[in-house]
Design an enzyme around this catalytic site. Structure first.
Site, short mmCIF file in Angstrom:
data_model
loop_
_atom_site.label_atom_id
_atom_site.label_comp_id
_atom_site.label_asym_id
_atom_site.label_seq_id
_atom_site.Cartn_x
_atom_site.Cartn_y
_atom_site.Cartn_z
CE1 TYR A 297 -1.70 6.51 7.89
CE2 TYR A 297 0.23 5.63 6.76
CZ TYR A 297 -0.80 6.55 6.82
OH TYR A 297 -0.94 7.48 5.82
CD GLU B 101 4.73 3.06 6.81
OE1 GLU B 101 5.50 3.87 6.25
OE2 GLU B 101 5.11 2.32 7.73
CB THR C 104 -7.91 21.11 9.97
OG1 THR C 104 -8.04 19.72 10.33
CG2 THR C 104 -9.27 21.77 10.06
CB THR D 289 0.23 5.93 2.55
OG1 THR D 289 1.56 5.91 3.06
CG2 THR D 289 -0.54 4.82 3.25
CD GLN E 205 2.32 18.35 4.66
OE1 GLN E 205 3.40 18.73 5.04
NE2 GLN E 205 2.15 17.16 4.08
CG ASP E 206 -1.34 16.10 2.16
OD1 ASP E 206 -0.32 16.69 2.57
OD2 ASP E 206 -1.32 14.93 1.73
CE LYS F 235 -4.30 6.42 5.22
NZ LYS F 235 -5.01 7.53 4.58
CB ALA G 148 -10.22 12.71 7.45
CB ALA G 149 -5.73 9.50 7.81
#
Ligand code: NAP
Ligand code: F7E
Length: 364
Positions: A173, A152, A35, A150, A37-38, A177, A106-107
């Site tokens: 975050y 990040e 659901t 990511t 963006q990606d 990851k 999902a995240a």
């Protein structure tokens, strides 16, 4: 006729028939985060490749299928309720979908929020992948797994960043990851032979981007100012630099990573960085407006051609620790995946500005 064929012939025929069957058999992909963006772009892309698409959807108080309006009624799309915080629900989704490929998108993906909710961030981004991998090992150990890692994770490492650059995350975050990548991607690939790899993706945006991310916030706010619905808006750090690409381009790379013979991690980026300030300026140009910057630090403002302040700086949008500069080196993606982005920075900004302007105008 079988008795006239040698064993080698029989084996050859069997392999050929099997591979013809495989070619006919639709591949099945399970996307967590469908659901988002990606997830929405990836689902659309996989449908064009004739996949059967399964999506894990969690219960929310609002309609979770907003971004999936184009594809949700498609009979090749199956949505199953589940949550990365709930092992049994993940197991059920895997048993039902029996996927060939799993895309873990999902995240809790908001870096700013991760400072306020570090526990939830780890619960979903780190333990969530752990639960998924554990269920995959039991239910569909041959499935290939893509993990949404990511830029990040590089944190304070100087640009350009590539697959060999050290991870120095500064946010919960980023830390969640990195740990998920090290323990479950590298760990399970090396120790258990699982086909799992990380796409280390730099920022990618689109008209479907969450409204609190800086690019979308800029395009919505300036569209409203252009339409006379708002006078000004506030931002945080104007000098942070990001390597911004288009989400629709990046999902092609995710798919290619799972088609390789061996699982390998890959940086996906454009190789070009711009500051938040430059994103504002490019959006201003897209709306045929003008901006002049005055003052410094929290006193800095952006003023339009008529002398009205349209952009201010508010400390509340600063982060406790900032990643100042990210610019990816996509050389490996180009060489190994034959991947390159199609949409330029300028085209991306214009696409987002146009979409928000038209959507808001239509809603009036
Ligand atoms: P997004 O729009 O925020 O989507 C996140 C998705 O995760 C949503 O579908 C959300 O569902 C789902 N989700 C959150 N918590 C969940 C849970 N407990 N159980 C099941 N689903 C859950 O993120 P995105 O921009 O598409 O990014 C996709 C992935 O790539 C994320 O893992 C993100 O960390 C990573 N990533 C993104 C970028 C980028 O620039 N976009 C760059 C690098 C990596 P709801 O709709 O119910 O909230
Ligand atoms: O911030 C600065 C902010 O929130 C970009 C996620 O998809 O990409 C995303 O994370 C920059 C930062 O994205 C505001 O301080 C200034 O330096 O749009 P953002 P992000 O933090 O880079 C990475 C790759 C992911 O993996 C994440 O999931 O913009 N900034 N003023 C601001 N940021 C926000 N949100 N709001 C401001 O007002």
């Amino acid at each position: 006729m079988a008795e006239f064929l040698s064993t080698a012939h029989c084996e050859g025929l069997k392999v050929e028939l099997e591979s013809r069957d495989m070619a006919k058999k639709k591949k099945r992909a399970l996307i967590t985060g469908i659901t988002g963006q990606d997830g929405s772009y990836l689902a659309e892309y996989l449908l064009t490749l004739r996949y059967e698409v399964w999506g894990l959807v969690r219960r929310t108080s609002l309609d979770p299928l907003m971004r999936l309006q184009g594809i949700a009624p498609d009979p090749r799309v199956h949505l199953v309720y589940g949550n990365l915080r709930d092992s049994a629900s993940i197991g059920r989704a895997l048993a039902e979908a029996q996927p060939d490929e799993i895309y873990n998108l999902a995240a809790q993906s908001d870096v700013g929020i991760s400072f306020k909710c570090p526990e939830e961030t780890f619960e979903i981004n780190y333990f969530g992948l752990g639960r998924l991998i554990n269920e995959v090992q039991h239910i569909c150990p041959k499935a290939r797994v893509y993990q949404a890692s990511t830029s990040e994770m590089f944190g304070t490492t100087k640009p350009p960043q590539n697959e060999r650059s050290p991870f120095r995350p500064v946010s919960p975050y980023g830390e969640s990851k990195v740990k998920a990548h090290e323990d479950f991607v590298v760990g399970y690939r090396e120790r258990h032979g699982l086909f799992i790899c990380s796409g280390i993706l730099f920022n990618h945006e689109s008209p479907r981007r969450g409204e609190h991310f800086v690019t979308r916030k800029i395009s919505i706010s300036l569209a409203k100012i252009k339409l006379g619905l708002q006078k000004s808006f506030a931002l945080g750090n104007l000098d942070a630099k990001r390597d911004w690409g288009f989400a629709g381009d990046y999902v092609r790379a995710m798919h290619r990573m799972l088609q390789r013979e061996k699982p390998e991690d890959c940086v996906i980026a454009t190789g070009v960085a711009h500051s938040v300030r430059e994103f504002v300026e490019e959006t201003i140009r897209a709306f045929d407006m003008k901006i002049t910057w005055k003052g410094t630090g929290v006193k800095e403002v952006g003023v339009d051609a008529a002398g009205n302040t349209i952009v201010t700086v508010d400390k509340k949008f600063y982060r406790p620790r900032e990643v100042n500069s990210l610019r990816g080196d996509p050389a490996k993606a180009k060489k190994r995946l034959g991947w390159k982005p199609n949409v330029t920075f300028k085209e991306l900004v214009r696409m987002m500005a146009k979409a928000d302007y038209e959507r808001i105008q239509k809603s009036l």
